[in-house]
Design a protein around this motif. Structure first.
Motif, PDB file in Angstrom:
ATOM      1  N   ILE A 294      41.002  38.782 -15.540  1.00 30.00           N
ATOM      2  CA  ILE A 294      41.912  37.785 -16.110  1.00 30.00           C
ATOM      3  C   ILE A 294      41.868  36.479 -15.317  1.00 30.00           C
ATOM      4  O   ILE A 294      41.782  35.382 -15.884  1.00 30.00           O
ATOM      5  CB  ILE A 294      43.344  38.353 -16.153  1.00 30.00           C
ATOM      6  CG1 ILE A 294      43.393  39.599 -17.044  1.00 30.00           C
ATOM      7  CG2 ILE A 294      44.327  37.308 -16.650  1.00 30.00           C
ATOM      8  CD1 ILE A 294      44.718  40.323 -17.019  1.00 30.00           C
ATOM      9  N   LEU A 295      41.914  36.586 -13.996  1.00 28.25           N
ATOM     10  CA  LEU A 295      41.958  35.385 -13.166  1.00 28.25           C
ATOM     11  C   LEU A 295      40.640  34.617 -13.198  1.00 28.25           C
ATOM     12  O   LEU A 295      40.642  33.379 -13.183  1.00 28.25           O
ATOM     13  CB  LEU A 295      42.323  35.764 -11.733  1.00 28.25           C
ATOM     14  CG  LEU A 295      43.751  36.261 -11.509  1.00 28.25           C
ATOM     15  CD1 LEU A 295      43.986  36.581 -10.040  1.00 28.25           C
ATOM     16  CD2 LEU A 295      44.761  35.226 -11.992  1.00 28.25           C
ATOM     17  N   MET A 296      39.518  35.312 -13.246  1.00 29.67           N
ATOM     18  CA  MET A 296      38.241  34.616 -13.285  1.00 29.67           C
ATOM     19  C   MET A 296      38.063  33.853 -14.597  1.00 29.67           C
ATOM     20  O   MET A 296      37.564  32.720 -14.605  1.00 29.67           O
ATOM     21  CB  MET A 296      37.095  35.607 -13.090  1.00 29.67           C
ATOM     22  CG  MET A 296      37.028  36.215 -11.698  1.00 29.67           C
ATOM     23  SD  MET A 296      36.826  34.995 -10.378  1.00 29.67           S
ATOM     24  CE  MET A 296      35.160  34.424 -10.679  1.00 29.67           C
ATOM     25  N   VAL A 297      38.484  34.460 -15.704  1.00 32.73           N
ATOM     26  CA  VAL A 297      38.415  33.750 -16.984  1.00 32.73           C
ATOM     27  C   VAL A 297      39.366  32.549 -16.978  1.00 32.73           C
ATOM     28  O   VAL A 297      39.027  31.463 -17.475  1.00 32.73           O
ATOM     29  CB  VAL A 297      38.738  34.711 -18.142  1.00 32.73           C
ATOM     30  CG1 VAL A 297      38.819  33.953 -19.465  1.00 32.73           C
ATOM     31  CG2 VAL A 297      37.675  35.797 -18.244  1.00 32.73           C
ATOM     32  N   ALA A 298      40.557  32.717 -16.411  1.00 34.35           N
ATOM     33  CA  ALA A 298      41.485  31.592 -16.300  1.00 34.35           C
ATOM     34  C   ALA A 298      40.914  30.491 -15.411  1.00 34.35           C
ATOM     35  O   ALA A 298      41.125  29.294 -15.667  1.00 34.35           O
ATOM     36  CB  ALA A 298      42.825  32.075 -15.748  1.00 34.35           C
ATOM     37  N   SER A 299      40.174  30.878 -14.378  1.00 34.25           N
ATOM     38  CA  SER A 299      39.558  29.892 -13.491  1.00 34.25           C
ATOM     39  C   SER A 299      38.546  29.030 -14.233  1.00 34.25           C
ATOM     40  O   SER A 299      38.463  27.818 -14.003  1.00 34.25           O
ATOM     41  CB  SER A 299      38.887  30.606 -12.317  1.00 34.25           C
ATOM     42  OG  SER A 299      38.146  29.701 -11.527  1.00 34.25           O
ATOM     43  N   HIS A 300      37.783  29.641 -15.144  1.00 34.11           N
ATOM     44  CA  HIS A 300      36.809  28.867 -15.912  1.00 34.11           C
ATOM     45  C   HIS A 300      37.498  27.840 -16.798  1.00 34.11           C
ATOM     46  O   HIS A 300      37.047  26.693 -16.899  1.00 34.11           O
ATOM     47  CB  HIS A 300      35.947  29.802 -16.768  1.00 34.11           C
ATOM     48  CG  HIS A 300      35.263  30.877 -15.988  1.00 34.11           C
ATOM     49  ND1 HIS A 300      34.945  30.737 -14.656  1.00 34.11           N
ATOM     50  CD2 HIS A 300      34.841  32.129 -16.347  1.00 34.11           C
ATOM     51  CE1 HIS A 300      34.355  31.842 -14.225  1.00 34.11           C
ATOM     52  NE2 HIS A 300      34.283  32.696 -15.220  1.00 34.11           N
ATOM     53  N   GLY A 301      38.590  28.247 -17.433  1.00 33.37           N
ATOM     54  CA  GLY A 301      39.309  27.309 -18.288  1.00 33.37           C
ATOM     55  C   GLY A 301      39.933  26.164 -17.504  1.00 33.37           C
ATOM     56  O   GLY A 301      39.841  25.000 -17.904  1.00 33.37           O
ATOM     57  N   LEU A 302      40.554  26.481 -16.373  1.00 33.16           N
ATOM     58  CA  LEU A 302      41.155  25.430 -15.545  1.00 33.16           C
ATOM     59  C   LEU A 302      40.109  24.487 -14.987  1.00 33.16           C
ATOM     60  O   LEU A 302      40.297  23.262 -14.956  1.00 33.16           O
ATOM     61  CB  LEU A 302      41.947  26.076 -14.403  1.00 33.16           C
ATOM     62  CG  LEU A 302      43.208  26.848 -14.787  1.00 33.16           C
ATOM     63  CD1 LEU A 302      43.791  27.553 -13.566  1.00 33.16           C
ATOM     64  CD2 LEU A 302      44.244  25.916 -15.403  1.00 33.16           C
ATOM     65  N   GLY A 303      38.986  25.041 -14.533  1.00 35.17           N
ATOM     66  CA  GLY A 303      37.936  24.202 -13.971  1.00 35.17           C
ATOM     67  C   GLY A 303      37.321  23.274 -14.998  1.00 35.17           C
ATOM     68  O   GLY A 303      37.069  22.098 -14.717  1.00 35.17           O
ATOM     69  N   LEU A 304      37.076  23.787 -16.210  1.00 36.49           N
ATOM     70  CA  LEU A 304      36.493  22.945 -17.257  1.00 36.49           C
ATOM     71  C   LEU A 304      37.458  21.851 -17.689  1.00 36.49           C
ATOM     72  O   LEU A 304      37.063  20.683 -17.861  1.00 36.49           O
ATOM     73  CB  LEU A 304      36.102  23.824 -18.447  1.00 36.49           C
ATOM     74  CG  LEU A 304      35.445  23.098 -19.634  1.00 36.49           C
ATOM     75  CD1 LEU A 304      34.167  22.408 -19.192  1.00 36.49           C
ATOM     76  CD2 LEU A 304      35.174  24.066 -20.768  1.00 36.49           C
TER      77      LEU A 304
END
Length: 228
Positions: A81-91
């Motif tokens: 969950i956190l890694m997918v959220a990290s991709h969205g926040l970073g983009l």
């Protein structure tokens, strides 16, 4: 195009954030989060990631995806969950910071609004760094606990760190540095730009002859407006 100090800081922050975001995406896909070497069969190596587990035998790799999300250990569930959220926040942080940087020139966007975009983008990159470092560190902590667990017999093989964990730590550091650079550039004041309209040299006063009286002659000053 001459780059100001603020523009260079923004460019450095964008490049570091982009590098960290790419490394974070690769970390999520890689299955090498954990590795397991069997002493009885040195040719066979097990690797486990967030999405699948693989068995490497010489040059052949056989992988199988996890059938159920709920059957995973708690650290792997949260890491997904956190890694997918990290991709969205970073983009999202990259997009906002790009529009707020000096690289993107649009005459209708005010400097104050661009500064806020850059500040918000840097904050999102820092949040992406936290959501990347936390799951990677949690999986590493759980691996260390299982490795030194005395309740497990010594004959049982132990999981060890995989290469994806090191890449995840590097991604988190790059994202953190990129976010700090962007926030620092947003905190800098607006640099003064020399005006294109330069005031010309002061013209000497204009003298006009005064009325002649009593055979005397004198000069009087007359105001004159100069338009440059």
């Amino acid at each position: 195009m001459a780059w100001s100090f603020r523009g260079k800081a923004q460019l450095g922050g964008l490049l570091l954030s982009l590098l960290g975001w790419v490394c974070s995406c690769v970390t999520t896909i890689l299955p090498q989060w954990k590795t397991l070497n069997l002493e009885l069969n040195e040719v066979e190596t097990w690797i486990m990631g967030l999405w699948e587990v693989c068995v490497n035998q010489e040059d052949i790799a056989v992988c199988k995806a996890f059938e159920s999300f709920l059957s995973l250990p708690q650290e792997l569930q949260v890491s997904r969950i956190l890694m997918v959220a990290s991709h969205g926040l970073g983009l999202l942080g990259l997009l906002l910071s790009g529009f707020g940087s000096e690289c993107f020139q649009f005459h209708r966007i005010r400097w104050v609004f661009k500064r806020r975009l850059c500040l918000l983008g840097g904050t999102l990159e820092a949040s992406a760094s936290a959501t990347t470092l936390f799951p990677v560190s949690w999986v590493a902590y759980a691996t260390i606990e299982d490795f030194w667990d005395n309740s497990i017999p010594e004959i049982v093989p132990r999981w060890e760190f995989g290469d994806a964990l090191y890449l995840g730590w590097a991604a988190g550091i790059f994202l953190a540095l990129g976010g700090l650079f962007l926030i620092f550039s947003a905190c800098l004041g607006k640099e003064d730009v020399p005006s294109l309209q330069m005031a010309g040299p002061t013209a000497p006063p204009f003298y006009a002859p005064a009325d002649e009286s009593n055979d005397s002659f004198s000069l009087t000053t007359r105001p004159r407006n100069l338009f440059i």
